[in-house]
Motif scaffolding. Structure first.
Motif, PDB file in Angstrom:
ATOM      1  N   ARG B  95      -9.865   8.458 -16.643  1.00 25.92           N
ATOM      2  CA  ARG B  95      -8.608   8.452 -15.875  1.00 25.92           C
ATOM      3  C   ARG B  95      -8.553   9.654 -14.943  1.00 25.92           C
ATOM      4  O   ARG B  95      -8.164   9.538 -13.782  1.00 25.92           O
ATOM      5  N   ASN B  99      -8.186   9.801 -10.942  1.00 23.91           N
ATOM      6  CA  ASN B  99      -6.972  10.417 -10.395  1.00 23.91           C
ATOM      7  C   ASN B  99      -7.262  11.533  -9.403  1.00 23.91           C
ATOM      8  O   ASN B  99      -6.526  11.734  -8.451  1.00 23.91           O
ATOM      9  N   PHE B 146      -6.396  -3.488 -10.782  1.00 25.02           N
ATOM     10  CA  PHE B 146      -5.367  -2.460 -10.620  1.00 25.02           C
ATOM     11  C   PHE B 146      -5.999  -1.113 -10.263  1.00 25.02           C
ATOM     12  O   PHE B 146      -5.517  -0.391  -9.393  1.00 25.02           O
ATOM     13  N   LEU B 147      -7.105  -0.790 -10.927  1.00 21.76           N
ATOM     14  CA  LEU B 147      -7.758   0.490 -10.648  1.00 21.76           C
ATOM     15  C   LEU B 147      -8.390   0.498  -9.263  1.00 21.76           C
ATOM     16  O   LEU B 147      -8.375   1.509  -8.565  1.00 21.76           O
ATOM     17  N   LEU B 156      -4.153   8.412  -7.643  1.00 23.65           N
ATOM     18  CA  LEU B 156      -2.826   8.305  -8.248  1.00 23.65           C
ATOM     19  C   LEU B 156      -1.754   9.075  -7.469  1.00 23.65           C
ATOM     20  O   LEU B 156      -0.630   8.610  -7.332  1.00 23.65           O
ATOM     21  N   THR B 157      -2.139  10.256  -6.947  1.00 24.26           N
ATOM     22  CA  THR B 157      -1.151  11.057  -6.224  1.00 24.26           C
ATOM     23  C   THR B 157      -0.612  10.273  -5.027  1.00 24.26           C
ATOM     24  O   THR B 157       0.603  10.170  -4.829  1.00 24.26           O
ATOM     25  N   TYR B 159      -0.729   7.072  -4.615  1.00 28.59           N
ATOM     26  CA  TYR B 159      -0.076   5.869  -5.133  1.00 28.59           C
ATOM     27  C   TYR B 159       1.376   6.166  -5.506  1.00 28.59           C
ATOM     28  O   TYR B 159       2.296   5.438  -5.127  1.00 28.59           O
ATOM     29  N   VAL B 160       1.582   7.292  -6.211  1.00 30.82           N
ATOM     30  CA  VAL B 160       2.951   7.647  -6.615  1.00 30.82           C
ATOM     31  C   VAL B 160       3.767   8.070  -5.398  1.00 30.82           C
ATOM     32  O   VAL B 160       4.945   7.742  -5.292  1.00 30.82           O
ATOM     33  N   ARG B 161       3.112   8.769  -4.467  1.00 33.45           N
ATOM     34  CA  ARG B 161       3.833   9.196  -3.259  1.00 33.45           C
ATOM     35  C   ARG B 161       4.401   7.971  -2.547  1.00 33.45           C
ATOM     36  O   ARG B 161       5.571   7.936  -2.168  1.00 33.45           O
ATOM     37  N   LYS B 163       5.070   5.087  -3.852  1.00 41.49           N
ATOM     38  CA  LYS B 163       6.096   4.493  -4.707  1.00 41.49           C
ATOM     39  C   LYS B 163       7.429   5.228  -4.531  1.00 41.49           C
ATOM     40  O   LYS B 163       8.484   4.613  -4.427  1.00 41.49           O
ATOM     41  N   ILE B 164       7.338   6.571  -4.483  1.00 36.80           N
ATOM     42  CA  ILE B 164       8.563   7.374  -4.349  1.00 36.80           C
ATOM     43  C   ILE B 164       9.207   7.148  -2.990  1.00 36.80           C
ATOM     44  O   ILE B 164      10.417   6.938  -2.872  1.00 36.80           O
TER      45      ILE B 164
END
Ligand code: SF4
Lengths: 421, 170
Positions: B95, B99, B146-147, B156-157, B159-161, B163-164
């Motif tokens: 992971r 990431n 998904f990966l 991931l960073t 991806y979350v950015r 999303k936010i």
């Protein structure tokens, strides 16, 4: 088809179906980092453009690895975590009130039955004792949880571990998990979950169960789960920081594999260098002379561990060649050990008693090994260089074996002490 | 992550743990270059002096077992390692590598057959590993969709950015 405990917990936290191998987006109940893993998590959190942790009562930073600060660099690092925790008003406990995260958080009721917990530390699996799907992740994964309250999990197949028989007096949870490691190896459960069953668990104290879940990651597992029983529920209810819903596996759950261990015939064990799966009877190493003993860590720094060490060290002296460090894993354990007179026993025996910290477990501070030195440690890893010089050697054991070895100066089966009497 | 990779292979055995990838005594920083200087030194002293930028790590089973320290894949990046090929990875390392954007490839045949010093090239978009020295080609096991999506978004960073930011617009 019935669900294992791991599947049932994941499904209760996700809109996705928890079939084995599926990747599920899950809601996370609690998420924490320590003084080493918090700074990179904070950096990722900022890079993600996140401003606020998802719930300040469910996010925590615990200084426990290089604290009390061992040098300037670790002081800077600890400060980073402390400042962020203040800024976010998240949970944080200072040196003097904290403990090794995996001992401290269950005590404080932050890890509860039915939870999904993620910690930026591999031994987060310790929380599995309470029937929580509690798993270690890296700092960036943790930052994502802090930012969103969610993460992804691939639903693992489960190995059912059955501990059979009646547990002999000298056998502890640590011996039981070492036996498991000896049997399935350091990757026997890679990407999988472990679920613990069997009649030998019936009278097994909770502190011993924590040792078992703690070393689940040493088999490669994602999680090491106990099914909540009366003992677990009473503990959780007494301490819970919030409400919780225990979750249970289905009767007809499908396990990928069943591993059976006969506890009744077990003898005290050690894991010899340099892998936790290099497991032998302690007796076989009775010629190995040692330089240091460490009793503590998130594996064996709880009250019963300290009590077992005290039962051996009472009225005895640490061998003149040996340095014995005893580190209660939390302040609760420390105060209780003081009240019960264990610390007095240790001091009279000639052991060094230190403030709760990870300390020597990861070769951090308070007991680093020099080249050629040998140590019996109640912690969970004996990799090359884990506790110091790459030419030092670490033998992992229960507190009983460790305390007995501290007295004799060589690796010792604790039953030898009884014979002496 | 789709850049072509080419470098010399450095082979290691099974169960390479994160304590030897980056010993705890160096975990007082998360600076990539600083961590990179000490990468693998407990198992192969002077490792970082021997390697060239872009070289490839080849491991056996359970690569990266042990602690959750993200400093381990970061140290490889800091040392200039271009990717890790292994028979299997321990889950947290797996992971973490994804990431932080350290390319990793699961390929038991390649992990078994590559010999130290072989010149290896990898085409991440095709999922092929070529041993140029021995003229052998392997395909890597593909990641779940998904990966793949996570990697394509930039880790991931990123991806979350997204999303936010998306949430902000709702
Ligand atoms: S006591 Fe050891 S294993 Fe446990 S969290 Fe601390 S360093 Fe990790």
């Amino acid at each position: 088809m019935g669900k294992t405990l791991a599947q049932a917990i994941i499904e209760a936290h996700s809109d996705d179906k928890a079939d084995i191998g599926n990747i599920c987006q899950v809601k996370v109940d609690f998420a924490f980092a320590n003084d080493i893993t918090a700074p990179p998590a904070i950096r990722s959190f900022r890079d993600m453009g996140a401003e606020k942790v998802f719930d300040s009562e469910r996010c925590a930073i615990l200084p426990d690895h290089f604290t009390p600060n061992k040098d300037i660099a670790s002081a800077q690092q600890a400060m980073e975590g402390r400042k962020f925790a203040r800024e976010q008003q998240m949970l944080y406990w200072e040196v003097g009130r904290v403990g090794v995260e995996h001992a401290f958080l269950p005590e404080k009721g932050y890890i509860l039955p039915g939870d999904i917990v993620m910690g930026a530390d591999s031994h987060t699996c310790t929380g599995g004792t309470l029937g929580a799907f509690s798993t270690g992740v890296g700092s960036t994964d943790l930052a994502a949880v802090w930012a969103t309250g969610e993460s992804w999990l691939m639903v693992p197949p489960t190995i059912k571990v059955i501990f059979h028989g009646e547990r002999p007096e000298w056998i502890t949870g640590k011996d039981m998990v070492l036996a498991l490691l000896g049997k399935i190896g350091v990757q026997g459960a890679r990407y999988k979950a472990l679920e613990f069953h069997g009649e030998a668990l019936g009278n097994l104290p909770l502190d011993d169960r924590f040792s078992i879940s703690n070393m689940a990651v040493e088999t490669g597992a994602k999680a090491g789960l106990f099914v909540p029983d009366a003992k677990i529920l009473t503990y959780a209810e007494k301490r819970a920081s919030r409400s919780f819903n225990p979750i249970y596996p289905d009767q007809d759950a499908q396990y990928e594999q069943i591993v059976e261990i006969d506890v009744e015939s077990m003898e005290p064990l050690v894991a010899a260098p340099h892998l936790p799966s290099n497991v032998h009877r302690a007796k076989e190493f009775s010629q190995v002379e040692i330089d240091q003993v460490f009793i503590g860590s998130c594996t064996n720094g709880r009250l019963r561990d300290i009590e077992m060490a005290a039962s051996i060290l009472k009225g005895r002296k640490i061998h003149e060649r040996v340095r014995c460090m005893i580190i209660p894993a939390s302040y609760e354990v420390y105060s209780e050990a003081m009240k019960r007179g264990y610390l007095e026993i240790f001091a009279s025996a000639g052991a060094a008693i230190c403030t709760p910290t990870c300390g020597p477990c990861l070769g951090g501070h308070m007991g680093i090994l020099a080249a050629g030195e040998k140590c019996v440690s109640t912690s969970n890893r004996n990799f090359i260089g884990r506790m110091g010089h790459t030419e030092s050697e670490v033998y992992l054991s229960s507190p009983l074996v460790a305390a007995a070895s501290a007295v004799t100066g060589r690796i010792t089966d604790p039953r030898e002490m009884e014979e002496q009497e | 992550m789709n850049r072509m990779i080419r470098g010399k292979a450095w082979t290691f055995g099974n169960d390479i743990d994160t304590d030897v990838i980056i010993p705890a005594r160096y975990l007082v920083t998360n600076d990539e270059k600083e961590l990179g200087k000490h990468c693998m030194e407990d198992i192969d002293p002077g490792f970082t002096k021997k390697i060239d930028n872009g070289d490839v790590i080849v491991g056996g089973e359970n690569f990266g077992c042990g602690s959750s320290r993200e400093h381990a894949p970061i140290a490889f990046k800091g040392a200039g390692i271009s990717c890790v090929i292994a028979s299997s990875f321990a889950r947290i390392f797996f992971r973490n590598a994804i990431n932080i954007g350290l390319p990793i490839f699961v390929c038991p045949e390649a992990a078994r057959e590559i010999i130290q010093g072989d010149i290896i090239s990898v085409d991440p978009s095709k999922g092929t590993i070529t041993n140029e020295t021995r003229d052998r080609e392997y395909s890597t096991s593909p990641f779940p969709p998904f990966l793949q999506q996570l990697i394509a978004t930039g880790g991931l960073t990123a991806y979350v950015r997204e999303k936010i930011q998306h949430k902000g617009k709702d």
